[in-house]
Design a protein around this motif. Structure first.
Motif, PDB file in Angstrom:
ATOM      1  N   ILE A  32       0.852 -20.465   5.699  1.00  0.00           N
ATOM      2  CA  ILE A  32       1.594 -21.318   6.531  1.00  0.00           C
ATOM      3  C   ILE A  32       1.441 -21.095   7.947  1.00  0.00           C
ATOM      4  CG2 ILE A  32       3.444 -21.756   4.606  1.00  0.00           C
ATOM      5  CD1 ILE A  32       5.354 -20.069   6.184  1.00  0.00           C
ATOM      6  N   TRP A  33       1.671 -21.974   8.733  1.00  0.00           N
ATOM      7  CA  TRP A  33       1.583 -21.956  10.297  1.00  0.00           C
ATOM      8  C   TRP A  33       2.658 -21.047  10.809  1.00  0.00           C
ATOM      9  CZ3 TRP A  33      -2.899 -23.897  12.654  1.00  0.00           C
ATOM     10  CH2 TRP A  33      -3.452 -24.833  11.849  1.00  0.00           C
ATOM     11  N   GLY A  97      -2.837 -25.154   3.660  1.00  0.00           N
ATOM     12  CA  GLY A  97      -2.374 -24.358   4.606  1.00  0.00           C
ATOM     13  C   GLY A  97      -3.257 -23.846   5.745  1.00  0.00           C
ATOM     14  N   MET A  98      -2.997 -22.965   6.581  1.00  0.00           N
ATOM     15  CA  MET A  98      -3.558 -22.497   7.506  1.00  0.00           C
ATOM     16  C   MET A  98      -4.776 -21.549   7.260  1.00  0.00           C
ATOM     17  SD  MET A  98      -2.435 -20.509  10.948  1.00  0.00           S
ATOM     18  CE  MET A  98      -2.435 -18.909  10.173  1.00  0.00           C
ATOM     19  N   VAL A  99      -6.011 -22.177   7.494  1.00  0.00           N
ATOM     20  CA  VAL A  99      -7.231 -21.284   7.107  1.00  0.00           C
ATOM     21  C   VAL A  99      -7.567 -20.076   8.255  1.00  0.00           C
ATOM     22  CG1 VAL A  99      -9.619 -21.393   6.343  1.00  0.00           C
ATOM     23  CG2 VAL A  99      -8.006 -23.145   5.815  1.00  0.00           C
ATOM     24  N   GLY A 100      -7.532 -20.587   9.650  1.00  0.00           N
ATOM     25  CA  GLY A 100      -8.000 -19.722  10.669  1.00  0.00           C
ATOM     26  C   GLY A 100      -9.160 -20.376  11.209  1.00  0.00           C
ATOM     27  N   LEU A 122      -2.679 -34.111   6.206  1.00  0.00           N
ATOM     28  CA  LEU A 122      -1.930 -33.243   7.074  1.00  0.00           C
ATOM     29  C   LEU A 122      -1.220 -32.309   6.158  1.00  0.00           C
ATOM     30  CD1 LEU A 122      -1.013 -35.570  10.061  1.00  0.00           C
ATOM     31  CD2 LEU A 122      -2.686 -33.709   9.925  1.00  0.00           C
ATOM     32  N   ASN A 123      -0.411 -32.904   5.032  1.00  0.00           N
ATOM     33  CA  ASN A 123       0.339 -32.193   4.276  1.00  0.00           C
ATOM     34  C   ASN A 123      -0.268 -31.251   3.612  1.00  0.00           C
ATOM     35  OD1 ASN A 123       3.285 -32.380   4.254  1.00  0.00           O
ATOM     36  ND2 ASN A 123       3.180 -33.077   2.474  1.00  0.00           N
TER      37      ASN A 123
END
Length: 452
Positions: A32-33, A97-100, A122-123
């Motif tokens: 998660i961000w 989710g946030m991959v980086g 976006l979700n």
């Protein structure tokens, strides 16, 4: 699942999910961000220059509902290392989710640029899988495997989701449609076990539970409510008992189509200079950056009816730590066209004037003057299909705030300079067209004047 990605040359896991080197299909731990010191979850983004201004407007409009109803804020990237890069590549796709680093979301210009599809992807980027991939999905839907090709069964995998203690949501923007990956035209691949008449797989926009799940996952401390039905009511917390102090809440009305008409039924909000303490404020859109329909209102006078220019309206209520009152109660519904006016003078026309109006219209205009003022209405030009007693297409003017008020007159045919005056502070105008002949319509103007 975005419908476009089912037909895309690049079909990812479960149709539109990109699996990066650091992401497995069965886990989204620590993806998660991060939350900032302000309590917001800032998600930096870039938008490809290949999108037109109108296409960018669709994407930014989809982001607004997240920002209004949750603590997730999409912010234009400056130099942040981790960000989403929205590009018109192949199909509709996103990682979970946030991959980086740079994290691509693909929204193809043909088929993906709709609000609900954009919010779906976006979700995914916020950490959510498809709703029918939940661990408990078999309690709520039946997967009709005989209508699915063997190679496509992987798109219906269950993943070990945490579910956040939230109910299964047939209305989620993250749910597959009932015929997703069907190998037979119009044959269902997913059948609800309850609410069998429910429409699943909508891409109209975030559902109320979608919003709730985001707020739970990210620990958002927000007071927000989504009202996605064609009509309903909205009231301050505890109404008709006194509202709480030190609150800041929003209600986003998002009707399926047409314009929103909001009418207050009760209003009791602490009065203060310039309404700086407690107040209600209404915007004609999905965020506080939209045009203001009602400036800060307080006291005990019921505000006039309000109409948005789209299917979105945002109501904001703020209270401080002192005196409270009952708060407010209002009802909302939809109208095809029209407006509400509170300015001292103005001009309005039938839709498209001087071009021909459309068939099957039902438009309303409500003019409200301050206490001590009356309204003079002048119909400058009228060119509406004529019929005996004006029963087909017509313009009706009422001396009050609705169609139950005394009738000033009903007009059709071709006429000029029709003048009417209210006996009070409001005037209601109704324009109706049937399915047959259409003409140029009307142009009208109004002006407030003091009672003598």
């Amino acid at each position: 699942m975005a419908a476009f990605s089912l037909q895309s040359a690049h079909v990812g896991y479960q149709g539109d999910i990109v699996l990066g080197n650091l992401r497995s299909a069965t886990s989204c731990d620590n993806c998660i961000w991060p939350k900032s010191d302000s309590g917001n979850v800032d998600v930096p983004y870039t938008l490809s220059s290949k999108y037109s201004d109108s296409e960018k407007k669709i994407i930014l409009g989809a982001m607004l509902e997240f920002e209004t109803l949750t603590c997730v804020k999409f912010v234009a990237r400056t130099d942040q290392r981790n960000y989403i890069a929205i590009k018109p590549d192949d199909g509709c796709r996103s990682a979970i989710g946030m991959v980086g680093g740079e994290q691509e979301i693909s929204l193809h210009r043909s088929g993906c640029l709709k609000k609900g599809i954009t919010q779906h992807e976006l979700n995914h980027a916020l950490g959510f899988y498809h709703e029918q991939a939940r661990t408990d999905r078999d309690e709520y839907v039946t997967i009709v495997t005989e209508n699915i090709n063997p190679d496509d069964l992987k798109h219906f995998d269950i993943v070990p989701t945490k579910n956040l203690g939230m109910k299964y949501d047939y209305e989620s923007v993250m749910h597959y449609s009932s015929t997703a990956f069907s190998n037979k035209p119009q044959q269902a691949t997913i059948v609800p076990r309850f609410n069998t008449s429910s429409t699943i797989g909508q891409r109209y926009g975030l559902s109320r539970l979608d919003v709730g799940k985001i707020n739970v996952l990210y620990g958002c401390d927000v007071c927000s409510t989504l009202l996605p039905t064609p009509k309903g009511t909205v009231s301050s917390a505890n109404y008709p008992s006194n509202y709480q102090d030190n609150t800041s809440c929003v209600w986003l009305i998002r009707t399926p189509s047409q314009r929103v008409l909001l009418e207050f039924e009760d209003f009791d909000v602490q009065s203060s200079p310039d309404c700086d303490s407690d107040y209600v404020k209404v915007y004609g859109g999905a965020s506080r950056t939209a045009p203001v329909l009602l400036e800060k209102a307080c006291g005990g006078i019921i505000p006039p009816p309000l109409m948005s220019s789209s299917n979105l309206m945002l109501l904001e209520f703020v209270s401080d730590g002192e005196v409270t009152g009952r708060g407010f109660k209002a009802s909302y519904g939809t109208v095809q066209c029209g407006n509400t006016f509170h300015q001292p003078s103005g001009t309005f026309t039938s839709p498209g004037f001087p071009e021909d109006y459309l068939p099957l219209l039902e438009c309303i205009w409500l003019i409200t003057a301050p206490e001590g003022f009356m309204i003079t209405l002048r119909i400058n030009q009228l060119n509406v299909e004529y019929s005996v007693y004006c029963r087909l297409d017509y313009l009706s003017v009422f001396d009050g705030d609705g169609p139950s008020a005394p009738l000033i007159g009903t007009y059709c045919g071709s006429r000029e300079n029709i003048v009417g005056t209210s006996s009070g502070t409001s005037m209601f105008i109704l324009f109706h067209s049937d399915h047959s002949e259409q003409m140029s319509g009307f142009e009208a103007s109004y002006q407030f004047g003091r009672f003598i």
